[in-house]
Design a protein around this motif. Structure first.
Motif, PDB file in Angstrom:
ATOM      1  N   UNK A  65      30.308  -9.381  66.864  1.00  0.00           N
ATOM      2  CA  UNK A  65      30.297  -9.482  65.402  1.00  0.00           C
ATOM      3  C   UNK A  65      29.019  -8.884  64.827  1.00  0.00           C
ATOM      4  N   UNK A  66      27.891  -9.100  65.493  1.00  0.00           N
ATOM      5  CA  UNK A  66      26.622  -8.536  65.033  1.00  0.00           C
ATOM      6  C   UNK A  66      26.718  -7.019  64.927  1.00  0.00           C
ATOM      7  N   UNK A  67      27.270  -6.391  65.971  1.00  0.00           N
ATOM      8  CA  UNK A  67      27.399  -4.938  65.971  1.00  0.00           C
ATOM      9  C   UNK A  67      28.349  -4.473  64.879  1.00  0.00           C
ATOM     10  N   UNK A  68      29.489  -5.152  64.746  1.00  0.00           N
ATOM     11  CA  UNK A  68      30.476  -4.743  63.749  1.00  0.00           C
ATOM     12  C   UNK A  68      29.932  -4.893  62.329  1.00  0.00           C
ATOM     13  N   UNK A  69      29.155  -5.951  62.083  1.00  0.00           N
ATOM     14  CA  UNK A  69      28.568  -6.131  60.746  1.00  0.00           C
ATOM     15  C   UNK A  69      27.567  -5.024  60.436  1.00  0.00           C
ATOM     16  N   UNK A  70      26.793  -4.632  61.436  1.00  0.00           N
ATOM     17  CA  UNK A  70      25.854  -3.524  61.243  1.00  0.00           C
ATOM     18  C   UNK A  70      26.589  -2.223  60.957  1.00  0.00           C
ATOM     19  N   UNK A  71      27.700  -2.010  61.671  1.00  0.00           N
ATOM     20  CA  UNK A  71      28.501  -0.812  61.416  1.00  0.00           C
ATOM     21  C   UNK A  71      29.088  -0.838  60.013  1.00  0.00           C
ATOM     22  N   UNK A 134      24.937 -11.160  74.840  1.00  0.00           N
ATOM     23  CA  UNK A 134      24.609  -9.794  75.268  1.00  0.00           C
ATOM     24  C   UNK A 134      25.848  -9.053  75.732  1.00  0.00           C
ATOM     25  N   UNK A 135      26.770  -9.749  76.400  1.00  0.00           N
ATOM     26  CA  UNK A 135      28.020  -9.112  76.804  1.00  0.00           C
ATOM     27  C   UNK A 135      28.829  -8.692  75.584  1.00  0.00           C
ATOM     28  N   UNK A 136      28.797  -9.523  74.526  1.00  0.00           N
ATOM     29  CA  UNK A 136      29.483  -9.164  73.282  1.00  0.00           C
ATOM     30  C   UNK A 136      28.866  -7.928  72.647  1.00  0.00           C
ATOM     31  N   UNK A 137      27.539  -7.828  72.703  1.00  0.00           N
ATOM     32  CA  UNK A 137      26.852  -6.652  72.165  1.00  0.00           C
ATOM     33  C   UNK A 137      27.248  -5.395  72.928  1.00  0.00           C
ATOM     34  N   UNK A 138      27.297  -5.504  74.265  1.00  0.00           N
ATOM     35  CA  UNK A 138      27.670  -4.364  75.102  1.00  0.00           C
ATOM     36  C   UNK A 138      29.115  -3.969  74.849  1.00  0.00           C
ATOM     37  N   UNK A 139      29.978  -4.980  74.729  1.00  0.00           N
ATOM     38  CA  UNK A 139      31.392  -4.733  74.471  1.00  0.00           C
ATOM     39  C   UNK A 139      31.576  -3.944  73.178  1.00  0.00           C
ATOM     40  N   UNK A 140      30.875  -4.345  72.114  1.00  0.00           N
ATOM     41  CA  UNK A 140      31.042  -3.698  70.816  1.00  0.00           C
ATOM     42  C   UNK A 140      30.381  -2.332  70.772  1.00  0.00           C
ATOM     43  N   UNK A 172      33.411  -8.633  58.826  1.00  0.00           N
ATOM     44  CA  UNK A 172      33.374 -10.021  59.280  1.00  0.00           C
ATOM     45  C   UNK A 172      34.793 -10.529  59.520  1.00  0.00           C
ATOM     46  N   UNK A 173      35.712 -10.172  58.636  1.00  0.00           N
ATOM     47  CA  UNK A 173      37.102 -10.574  58.804  1.00  0.00           C
ATOM     48  C   UNK A 173      37.740  -9.837  59.983  1.00  0.00           C
ATOM     49  N   UNK A 174      37.340  -8.585  60.193  1.00  0.00           N
ATOM     50  CA  UNK A 174      37.837  -7.857  61.366  1.00  0.00           C
ATOM     51  C   UNK A 174      37.407  -8.582  62.640  1.00  0.00           C
TER      52      UNK A 174
END
Length: 241
Positions: A65-71, A134-140, A172-174
């Protein structure tokens, strides 16, 4: 929030669900759970407590979610910088969405979209809550055609948002559409992973159907009919965001 943005964020949530059901996520849930919990799978069961599965899944979701929000913030910011060409950017985004839809539906095949780009890192087990983040960050941060096509379409829509808040809310909804089903399935099927296989046969059909929906959405945005439809549908939304 305008009617257009209100409908868009629910479309973003649906796009997240579609991403979850894509061939690169849904069939690999057992592998994701094993990585997140740092345990093995025995007799179709993840050898971890439900509390650990829940906490690590939440951490994983927080990471991507952190990565997607930044995008989303970046896309909206760039879109605002070129506001004077708003109509052209909107139509360009619509064309991108149509191309991604054609790709998902199998009508065209673009090598650049089929090639898989990832951050190369040796897979490691998550030994902590921070590890699952961290795995979520790598995944995104990695690129997969299954997620990239849908996510790219949502980012194209986010770039047309009037405010930074609207674009971030859309992503965020995505993330919620991708994360909530992940938690539900992880908790319900972690003790009987074989039951997941019965759903795999529907994934290709879902991907094709989603592709046609994206094509229709892109055409509507390009022609300006999406805003009219959003205004009409907004009357049936029980609450605002």
């Amino acid at each position: 929030m305008t009617a257009l943005n209100e409908i868009s964020i629910w479309l973003a949530f649906g796009a997240g669900v579609i991403s979850f059901l894509s061939p690169c996520i849904f069939p690999l849930i057992p592998a994701y759970l094993a990585q997140l919990t740092g345990t093995s799978i025995t007799d179709s069961k993840v050898e971890a407590s439900r509390s650990m599965i829940l906490s690590r899944s939440v951490g994983f979701i927080m990471g991507f979610t952190i990565i997607f929000l930044l995008l989303g913030a970046s896309s909206t910011f760039l879109g605002q910088q070129f506001a004077r060409w708003g109509n052209m950017i909107e139509q360009l985004g619509a064309v991108i969405i149509v191309l991604f839809g054609l790709q998902m539906a199998g009508i065209i095949s673009i090598r650049a979209l089929l090639s898989e780009k990832r951050i190369h890192k040796k897979p490691t087990h998550s030994s902590s809550f921070l590890g699952s983040i961290s795995l979520g960050l790598i995944f995104a941060a990695g690129w997969s055609p299954c997620i990239g096509l849908v996510l790219g379409s949502i980012l194209a829509m986010a770039s047309q948002s009037d405010t930074l808040y609207s674009g971030i809310t859309m992503l965020l909804f995505y993330s919620a559409g991708l994360g909530v089903p992940f938690i539900i399935v992880a908790l319900l099927y972690s003790r009987s992973l074989n039951k997941l296989k019965r759903w795999n046969k529907w994934l290709p059909r879902l991907q094709i159907t989603s592709g046609y929906i994206m094509i229709a959405l892109g055409i509507m945005i390009f022609t300006g009919h999406f805003q009219m439809l959003s205004s009409y549908l907004a009357r049936f939304v029980p609450f605002g965001i």
